[in-house]
Scaffold this active site. Structure first.
Site, PDB file in Angstrom:
ATOM      1  N   GLY A  89       0.784  -1.111  -0.177  1.00 53.66           N
ATOM      2  CA  GLY A  89       0.087   0.114  -0.039  1.00 53.66           C
ATOM      3  C   GLY A  89       0.818   1.178   0.002  1.00 53.66           C
ATOM      4  O   GLY A  89       2.062   1.050  -0.486  1.00 53.66           O
ATOM      5  N   ARG A  90       0.425   2.351   0.612  1.00 57.22           N
ATOM      6  CA  ARG A  90       1.093   3.529   0.358  1.00 57.22           C
ATOM      7  C   ARG A  90       1.811   3.781   1.760  1.00 57.22           C
ATOM      8  O   ARG A  90       2.624   4.594   1.773  1.00 57.22           O
ATOM      9  CB  ARG A  90       0.066   4.757   0.389  1.00 57.22           C
ATOM     10  CG  ARG A  90      -0.610   5.022  -1.049  1.00 57.22           C
ATOM     11  CD  ARG A  90      -1.233   6.024  -1.596  1.00 57.22           C
ATOM     12  NE  ARG A  90      -1.352   7.056  -0.755  1.00 57.22           N
ATOM     13  CZ  ARG A  90      -2.686   7.404   0.034  1.00 57.22           C
ATOM     14  NH1 ARG A  90      -3.662   7.073  -0.662  1.00 57.22           N
ATOM     15  NH2 ARG A  90      -2.550   8.798   0.726  1.00 57.22           N
ATOM     16  N   CYS A 119       3.928  -6.383  -2.229  1.00 54.76           N
ATOM     17  CA  CYS A 119       3.785  -5.254  -3.270  1.00 54.76           C
ATOM     18  C   CYS A 119       4.781  -4.001  -2.851  1.00 54.76           C
ATOM     19  O   CYS A 119       6.051  -4.144  -3.186  1.00 54.76           O
ATOM     20  CB  CYS A 119       2.194  -4.846  -2.611  1.00 54.76           C
ATOM     21  SG  CYS A 119       1.815  -3.627  -3.979  1.00 54.76           S
ATOM     22  N   TYR A 139       5.443  -5.278  -6.405  1.00 60.58           N
ATOM     23  CA  TYR A 139       4.527  -4.562  -7.308  1.00 60.58           C
ATOM     24  C   TYR A 139       5.658  -4.060  -8.350  1.00 60.58           C
ATOM     25  O   TYR A 139       6.711  -3.623  -8.192  1.00 60.58           O
ATOM     26  CB  TYR A 139       3.885  -3.573  -6.759  1.00 60.58           C
ATOM     27  CG  TYR A 139       2.922  -2.959  -7.849  1.00 60.58           C
ATOM     28  CD1 TYR A 139       1.569  -3.486  -8.023  1.00 60.58           C
ATOM     29  CD2 TYR A 139       3.050  -1.595  -8.378  1.00 60.58           C
ATOM     30  CE1 TYR A 139       0.734  -3.197  -9.045  1.00 60.58           C
ATOM     31  CE2 TYR A 139       2.220  -1.360  -9.234  1.00 60.58           C
ATOM     32  CZ  TYR A 139       0.798  -1.886  -9.670  1.00 60.58           C
ATOM     33  OH  TYR A 139       0.201  -1.832 -10.630  1.00 60.58           O
TER      34      TYR A 139
END
Length: 195
Positions: A89-90, A119, A139
């Protein structure tokens, strides 16, 4: 199966599935799992984001659930933990700016403890300097970071469902890889689940 004590490093806008699903899976099989966030204590929450693959040039982002932390970041002693999980995620992009977060990753890696990262979580591995000589995936947008830090890229399959193991480190490209990623992580942990 020996119970392992596992640490999750999270922050606001961690990817919803990448924190919720592995956290619950590891609890389900009987491990002791603690989730911490810099600047927050047990009982506080982080906001999550749902990333999806809808045919755009990159993932889309929508609001996710609130995720409740169950341990205090400031109390983390890596000697107390058997393994580390880094969701994507961020959150990894900015929690890697916290020196103690980077120190935690370095300490776990130096102790050769199992690490599962998915990711964008690999941004923390890059910042901590632990990908040099390591083969891993992430990712695809993180590929330049991994290669620039001296890591070897493990190609992502068409469905984002593969995971890569190099020694004690298990990496995956995104939440569709959860079954493979967690299966391989449990093997590295020495956890045996039998039907």
């Amino acid at each position: 199966m020996a119970v392992k004590k596992i640490l999750f490093l999270v922050g606001d806008f961690v990817e919803d599935y990448e924190v919720m699903v592995p956290f619950q899976m590891l609890l389900m099989v009987g491990h002791d799992v603690h989730a911490v966030c810099p600047g927050k204590k047990a009982g506080q929450q982080v906001r999550t984001a749902v990333h999806d693959f809808e045919g755009d040039q990159t993932y889309s982002e929508k609001p996710g659930h609130n995720f409740t932390l169950n341990a205090d970041f400031d109390a983390v002693n890596t000697a107390d933990y058997d393994a580390l999980v880094i969701p994507g995620g961020r959150a990894p992009e900015y929690i890697r700016l916290n020196p103690r977060v980077v120190e935690i990753v370095r300490e776990m890696a130096a102790a050769k403890k199992p690490i599962a990262s998915v990711c964008h979580g690999q941004q923390l591995l890059v910042t901590a300097g632990v990908v040099k000589g390591l083969t891993c995936t992430a990712y695809p947008a993180v590929k330049p970071d991994i290669e620039g830090a001296g890591g070897t890229w493990c190609e992502v399959n068409d469905t984002f469902t593969n995971a890569c193991v190099d020694g004690n480190v298990v990496t995956a490209p995104a939440w569709p890889a959860h079954p493979e990623w967690m299966r391989k992580f449990l093997v590295v942990l020495g956890s045996r689940i039998e039907p």
